[in-house]
Every structure is written in structure tokens, then in C-alpha cells.
Scaffold this motif. Structure first.
Motif, PDB file in Angstrom:
ATOM      1  N   UNK A 160      43.663 -63.124  17.853  1.00 50.96           N
ATOM      2  CA  UNK A 160      45.063 -62.745  17.736  1.00 50.96           C
ATOM      3  C   UNK A 160      45.165 -61.266  17.443  1.00 50.96           C
ATOM      4  N   UNK A 161      46.272 -60.686  17.834  1.00 50.02           N
ATOM      5  CA  UNK A 161      46.536 -59.296  17.480  1.00 50.02           C
ATOM      6  C   UNK A 161      47.972 -59.188  16.994  1.00 50.02           C
ATOM      7  N   UNK A 162      48.202 -58.173  16.188  1.00 48.85           N
ATOM      8  CA  UNK A 162      49.560 -57.853  15.748  1.00 48.85           C
ATOM      9  C   UNK A 162      49.880 -56.501  16.357  1.00 48.85           C
ATOM     10  N   UNK A 163      50.767 -56.527  17.335  1.00 50.41           N
ATOM     11  CA  UNK A 163      51.122 -55.314  18.074  1.00 50.41           C
ATOM     12  C   UNK A 163      52.025 -54.436  17.216  1.00 50.41           C
ATOM     13  N   UNK A 164      52.166 -53.213  17.615  1.00 51.25           N
ATOM     14  CA  UNK A 164      53.039 -52.290  16.907  1.00 51.25           C
ATOM     15  C   UNK A 164      52.254 -51.117  16.379  1.00 51.25           C
ATOM     16  N   UNK A 165      52.985 -50.083  16.007  1.00 52.56           N
ATOM     17  CA  UNK A 165      52.297 -48.857  15.640  1.00 52.56           C
ATOM     18  C   UNK A 165      52.781 -48.290  14.310  1.00 52.56           C
ATOM     19  N   UNK A 166      53.015 -49.146  13.346  1.00 46.01           N
ATOM     20  CA  UNK A 166      53.338 -48.624  12.023  1.00 46.01           C
ATOM     21  C   UNK A 166      52.032 -48.290  11.294  1.00 46.01           C
ATOM     22  N   UNK A 167      52.065 -47.341  10.361  1.00 49.65           N
ATOM     23  CA  UNK A 167      50.859 -47.052   9.585  1.00 49.65           C
ATOM     24  C   UNK A 167      50.471 -48.256   8.719  1.00 49.65           C
ATOM     25  N   UNK A 168      49.185 -48.604   8.750  1.00 48.32           N
ATOM     26  CA  UNK A 168      48.676 -49.723   7.953  1.00 48.32           C
ATOM     27  C   UNK A 168      47.448 -49.238   7.195  1.00 48.32           C
ATOM     28  N   UNK A 169      47.474 -49.478   5.878  1.00 50.96           N
ATOM     29  CA  UNK A 169      46.338 -49.118   5.026  1.00 50.96           C
ATOM     30  C   UNK A 169      45.845 -50.372   4.324  1.00 50.96           C
ATOM     31  N   UNK A 170      44.533 -50.563   4.308  1.00 52.41           N
ATOM     32  CA  UNK A 170      43.919 -51.668   3.586  1.00 52.41           C
ATOM     33  C   UNK A 170      43.004 -51.044   2.535  1.00 52.41           C
ATOM     34  N   UNK A 171      43.150 -51.494   1.290  1.00 52.30           N
ATOM     35  CA  UNK A 171      42.322 -50.989   0.196  1.00 52.30           C
ATOM     36  C   UNK A 171      41.652 -52.179  -0.472  1.00 52.30           C
ATOM     37  N   UNK A 172      40.352 -52.058  -0.684  1.00 50.61           N
ATOM     38  CA  UNK A 172      39.611 -53.145  -1.321  1.00 50.61           C
ATOM     39  C   UNK A 172      38.735 -52.603  -2.427  1.00 50.61           C
ATOM     40  N   UNK A 173      38.604 -53.373  -3.501  1.00 52.12           N
ATOM     41  CA  UNK A 173      37.668 -53.046  -4.556  1.00 52.12           C
ATOM     42  C   UNK A 173      36.284 -53.542  -4.184  1.00 52.12           C
ATOM     43  N   UNK A 174      35.315 -52.687  -4.326  1.00 50.88           N
ATOM     44  CA  UNK A 174      33.939 -53.033  -3.982  1.00 50.88           C
ATOM     45  C   UNK A 174      33.429 -54.199  -4.820  1.00 50.88           C
ATOM     46  N   UNK A 175      33.872 -54.284  -6.067  1.00 52.48           N
ATOM     47  CA  UNK A 175      33.397 -55.321  -6.988  1.00 52.48           C
ATOM     48  C   UNK A 175      34.338 -56.523  -7.072  1.00 52.48           C
ATOM     49  N   UNK A 176      35.185 -56.704  -6.085  1.00 55.76           N
ATOM     50  CA  UNK A 176      36.154 -57.802  -6.082  1.00 55.76           C
ATOM     51  C   UNK A 176      35.435 -59.126  -5.819  1.00 55.76           C
ATOM     52  N   UNK A 177      35.431 -60.000  -6.812  1.00 58.81           N
ATOM     53  CA  UNK A 177      34.825 -61.323  -6.660  1.00 58.81           C
ATOM     54  C   UNK A 177      35.842 -62.370  -6.219  1.00 58.81           C
ATOM     55  N   UNK A 178      37.127 -62.087  -6.426  1.00 59.18           N
ATOM     56  CA  UNK A 178      38.173 -63.042  -6.060  1.00 59.18           C
ATOM     57  C   UNK A 178      38.378 -63.060  -4.548  1.00 59.18           C
ATOM     58  N   UNK A 179      38.589 -61.905  -3.963  1.00 63.05           N
ATOM     59  CA  UNK A 179      38.709 -61.751  -2.508  1.00 63.05           C
ATOM     60  C   UNK A 179      37.707 -60.657  -2.121  1.00 63.05           C
TER      61      UNK A 179
END
Length: 189
Positions: free
Chosen positions: A116-135
Motif C-alpha cells: 500500500x502507499x499513501x499518496x500526497x506530498x505533505x512533509x512527513x517526519x518520523x522520530x524514534x527512540x533508539x532504546x524504545x522497547x515498547x515500539x
């Protein structure tokens, strides 16, 4: 879950009606799942999106974990459609919670399928914690987010000294507020 998604859609509509322009949407953990789900419905009504440790497609692995720890009696009640109380135990940030087949089916119905893809061109930022045990950040990598979101303005940031509570750490807070400022500044330019 459907109520959360519907409420979030209403909040986006409200924010746009009050400000006269699309809002920036920020979702953490399960809120990232909700934000991604509403992005599929409301892309044109969003300015940008920041996902913090998003629980995208968390349903199948979470369900598998729950099924592996509940008793046979709880499984029977779950299959009969009853609400059961689940205690994951020592896992960080988890207290006993209610779990039901109806809730599971709803979550699974919003999973993003491979390809699947989500089309569109809005800015998207994903931030993750390196030590995240939950997700764990590997979920974002395994969900192939860079190919899911077709935006040309997509980035994914891993913050080394952070866990799931990414805004609790100075570095996590600095990274996220920097992204917010950057996205708002781009809007002003």
C-alpha cells in the motif's frame, strides 16, 4: 479505536475551520497509528505530520503477544466476545488493560497492508527512540515507511539516547521541537 479516528478527523476539521489553513498533525505511539490512518482519509486537510515512535501495524504482533500470555480460560472468554483484563507484567509503561475481539478486529481493519502507499506530498517526519522497547524502531523500518509515504519530503530520525517517552529526554525534545520549527518556518517562507 474507530472513535479515536473519528474524533481526530473532527479535530482536524475544527482546526482548519478556526485557522483557515491545514494543521500540523503530531501523533505518538498509538497516536501515530491514528495519525497515519486519518492521513489516508484527510491528506488534503493536513499541513504536515510528525510521527513519534508510531505504532503503525502494531495489531498483529501485539495480538500475538497477548494471546501468548493469557490463560486458556481468558482465551475462551475472548473468543466468545467478552472483554478480558490482560496484565503484561514487567513490560515498561504497561498497566493491566481491557482487551476484546471487537477491539482487535477494529485495529486489524486499519492495518496498512504490504505494498500500500499513501499518496500526497505533505512533509512527513518520523522520530524514534533508539532504546524504545515498547515500539522498537525496527517496526518503522519493517513497515517500510519510506515507501509507504509517497511524499518527497519524508525523513526518519533515530535519537540514540531516547526510549518510547521520546519527549522526556532533552535530545528527543530538541529534535522534535526543531522539526516543528522547521516545518512552520518553511510554511512562512
Amino acid at each position: 479505536m474507530d472513535d479515536w479516528i473519528n474524533d481526530a478527523c473532527k479535530m482536524i476539521e475544527f482546526a482548519q475551520s478556526k485557522n483557515g489553513r491545514p494543521p500540523m498533525v503530531v501523533g505518538q505511539s498509538l497516536g501515530g497509528f491514528v495519525a497515519t490512518t486519518i492521513l489516508r482519509k484527510k491528506l488534503a486537510e493536513m499541513h504536515s505530520m510528525i510521527l513519534l515512535c508510531p505504532a503503525i501495524n502494531f495489531g498483529p504482533p501485539f495480538h500475538q503477544q497477548v494471546m501468548s500470555i493469557i490463560t486458556a480460560e481468558q482465551k475462551e472468554r475472548y473468543e466468545a466476545g467478552e472483554v478480558i483484563t490482560v496484565d503484561i507484567g514487567d513490560h515498561e509503561n504497561w498497566e493491566p488493560f481491557e482487551y476484546s475481539k471487537k477491539a482487535t478486529d477494529t485495529v486489524m481493519s486499519h492495518n496498512i497492508e504490504p505494498g500500500w502507499t499513501i499518496e500526497g506530498d505533505i512533509p512527513i517526519r518520523v522520530v524514534h527512540g533508539y532504546n524504545d522497547l515498547t515500539i522498537p524502531y525496527s517496526w518503522s523500518l519493517s513497515n517500510d515507511l519510506q515507501n509507504l509515504f509517497k511524499s518527497k519530503d519524508f525523513s526518519m530520525t533515530l535519537v540514540k539516547d531516547c526510549d518510547h517517552e521520546i519527549l522526556s529526554s532533552f535530545n528527543g525534545y530538541k529534535v522534535v521541537t526543531g522539526m516543528i520549527n522547521e516545518l512552520l518556518q518553511n510554511d512562512l517562507d
